[in-house]
Design an enzyme around this catalytic site. Structure first.
Site, PDB file in Angstrom:
ATOM      1  N   GLN A 182      41.855  -8.137 -50.122  1.00 19.44           N
ATOM      2  CA  GLN A 182      42.830  -7.653 -51.092  1.00 19.44           C
ATOM      3  C   GLN A 182      42.498  -6.210 -51.483  1.00 19.44           C
ATOM      4  O   GLN A 182      43.254  -5.585 -52.210  1.00 19.44           O
ATOM      5  CB  GLN A 182      42.796  -8.533 -52.341  1.00 19.44           C
ATOM      6  CG  GLN A 182      43.214  -9.974 -52.074  1.00 19.44           C
ATOM      7  CD  GLN A 182      42.871 -10.873 -53.254  1.00 19.44           C
ATOM      8  OE1 GLN A 182      41.807 -11.487 -53.308  1.00 19.44           O
ATOM      9  NE2 GLN A 182      43.757 -10.946 -54.216  1.00 19.44           N
ATOM     10  N   ASN A 183      41.374  -5.730 -51.010  1.00 18.47           N
ATOM     11  CA  ASN A 183      40.935  -4.396 -51.415  1.00 18.47           C
ATOM     12  C   ASN A 183      41.649  -3.317 -50.606  1.00 18.47           C
ATOM     13  O   ASN A 183      41.779  -3.431 -49.390  1.00 18.47           O
ATOM     14  CB  ASN A 183      39.420  -4.264 -51.244  1.00 18.47           C
ATOM     15  CG  ASN A 183      38.682  -5.275 -52.117  1.00 18.47           C
ATOM     16  OD1 ASN A 183      39.232  -5.751 -53.109  1.00 18.47           O
ATOM     17  ND2 ASN A 183      37.457  -5.592 -51.753  1.00 18.47           N
ATOM     18  N   CYS A 226      58.167  13.955 -48.953  1.00 18.53           N
ATOM     19  CA  CYS A 226      58.208  13.593 -47.537  1.00 18.53           C
ATOM     20  C   CYS A 226      58.633  14.800 -46.696  1.00 18.53           C
ATOM     21  O   CYS A 226      59.648  15.427 -46.986  1.00 18.53           O
ATOM     22  CB  CYS A 226      59.191  12.449 -47.341  1.00 18.53           C
ATOM     23  SG  CYS A 226      59.449  12.022 -45.613  1.00 18.53           S
ATOM     24  N   CYS A 256      62.251  13.730 -44.989  1.00 22.72           N
ATOM     25  CA  CYS A 256      63.522  13.541 -45.713  1.00 22.72           C
ATOM     26  C   CYS A 256      63.472  14.067 -47.153  1.00 22.72           C
ATOM     27  O   CYS A 256      64.444  13.947 -47.881  1.00 22.72           O
ATOM     28  CB  CYS A 256      63.912  12.057 -45.708  1.00 22.72           C
ATOM     29  SG  CYS A 256      62.980  11.052 -46.886  1.00 22.72           S
ATOM     30  N   HIS A 291      46.872  -5.972 -49.186  1.00 19.53           N
ATOM     31  CA  HIS A 291      47.519  -5.191 -50.246  1.00 19.53           C
ATOM     32  C   HIS A 291      47.637  -3.714 -49.885  1.00 19.53           C
ATOM     33  O   HIS A 291      47.855  -2.878 -50.759  1.00 19.53           O
ATOM     34  CB  HIS A 291      46.784  -5.377 -51.577  1.00 19.53           C
ATOM     35  CG  HIS A 291      46.950  -6.760 -52.139  1.00 19.53           C
ATOM     36  ND1 HIS A 291      46.198  -7.244 -53.178  1.00 19.53           N
ATOM     37  CD2 HIS A 291      47.792  -7.773 -51.797  1.00 19.53           C
ATOM     38  CE1 HIS A 291      46.571  -8.498 -53.452  1.00 19.53           C
ATOM     39  NE2 HIS A 291      47.528  -8.835 -52.626  1.00 19.53           N
ATOM     40  N   PRO A 317      30.639 -15.159 -59.260  1.00 11.49           N
ATOM     41  CA  PRO A 317      29.826 -15.509 -60.435  1.00 11.49           C
ATOM     42  C   PRO A 317      30.560 -16.486 -61.347  1.00 11.49           C
ATOM     43  O   PRO A 317      29.926 -17.195 -62.131  1.00 11.49           O
ATOM     44  CB  PRO A 317      29.602 -14.171 -61.150  1.00 11.49           C
ATOM     45  CG  PRO A 317      29.924 -13.120 -60.150  1.00 11.49           C
ATOM     46  CD  PRO A 317      30.916 -13.719 -59.188  1.00 11.49           C
TER      47      PRO A 317
HETATM   48 ZN   LIG Z   1      60.999  10.317 -45.894  1.00 12.72          ZN
END
Ligand SMILES: [Zn+2]
Length: 238
Positions: free
Chosen positions: A86-87, A135, A138, A106, A204
């Site tokens: 998940q890291n 971007c 775009c 993730h 733990p």
């Molecule tokens: Zn873009």
């Protein structure tokens, strides 16, 4: 030996990467769980980017710990191996685990991707950029390549996990440093261990998975995992 390993924030916490939960997870008095959402990015993309740049910076300066190293060693020696983490940091990879043996469910904090089109790039180098990056294809806002709360998991990465689970029974499933609050983590751990595999929990604290575990290590991952991996690699398996 066929091995599935599931890891969460507890594994990276010992490298100094703050978890979302607990007081050290707060940033400028803000709850990260409320920054890591599409809504927060729409409302204040500059703030969200500042937080992610700080996290990238912290991760670049962090080092893999004994838990990452033990998992990488297991990955090199097991006949078949998949880590689902998940890291979003790169500490498993920097400890030497190959990308094809790892699913970052993730996402990857060092990916920057467009919020509109398919453009993405990796940002392993120190970034000079400040403000709001756009971007180059775009001109829409780009965003960190992580899965935010309320977003779908990547279909490609889900398919890689499914392929591994459907590819045969595991001998060992290890769940380390995750509170297992996401249903899919519990589901994968149980499906991976369905045919009598060992289900080993390293945490733990008690989690929803503890009741199903065949072995429990109530210790920090960096303490328990080197010992556990040594045992697994020296013990002949049936
Ligand atoms: Zn873009």
């Amino acid at each position: 030996m066929r091995v599935l390993v599931l890891t969460g924030a507890g594994v990276s916490a010992e490298s100094g990467i703050p978890t979302f939960r607990g007081k050290d997870g707060y940033w400028r008095n803000l709850d990260p769980a409320r920054l890591a959402t599409p809504e927060a990015f729409t409302r204040d993309p500059k703030l969200v980017w500042e937080w992610y740049r700080e996290r990238r910076h912290r991760i670049r300066n962090a080092q893999p710990n004994a838990a990452h190293e033990a998992i990488a060693r297991l990955g090199q020696h097991a006949d078949e191996f998949l880590l689902v983490t998940q890291n979003v940091d790169d500490l498993h990879a920097r400890a030497g685990l190959l990308k094809e043996k790892m699913v970052q469910i993730h996402g990857d904090i060092f990916v920057t991707r467009c919020s509109r089109c398919e453009f993405e790039r990796h940002e392993y180098e120190q970034e000079q950029e400040h403000g709001l990056p756009k971007c180059p294809e775009c001109h829409a806002l780009v965003r960190p390549g992580v899965v935010w709360f309320g977003e779908q998991l990547s279909r490609n990465e889900l398919e890689r996990v499914e392929n591994f689970l459907n590819g045969g029974a595991c001998d060992v499933v290890i769940v380390a440093g995750t509170t297992a609050t996401f249903g899919y983590i519990i589901d994968w751990a149980l499906r991976g261990s369905r045919d009598g595999a060992e289900l080993i929990e390293v945490n733990p604290e008690e989690t929803p998975l503890s009741q199903f575990a065949t072995r429990l290590f109530r210790e920090a991952a960096a303490i328990a995992l080197p010992r556990l991996v040594n045992q697994l690699l020296t013990k002949p398996t049936a």
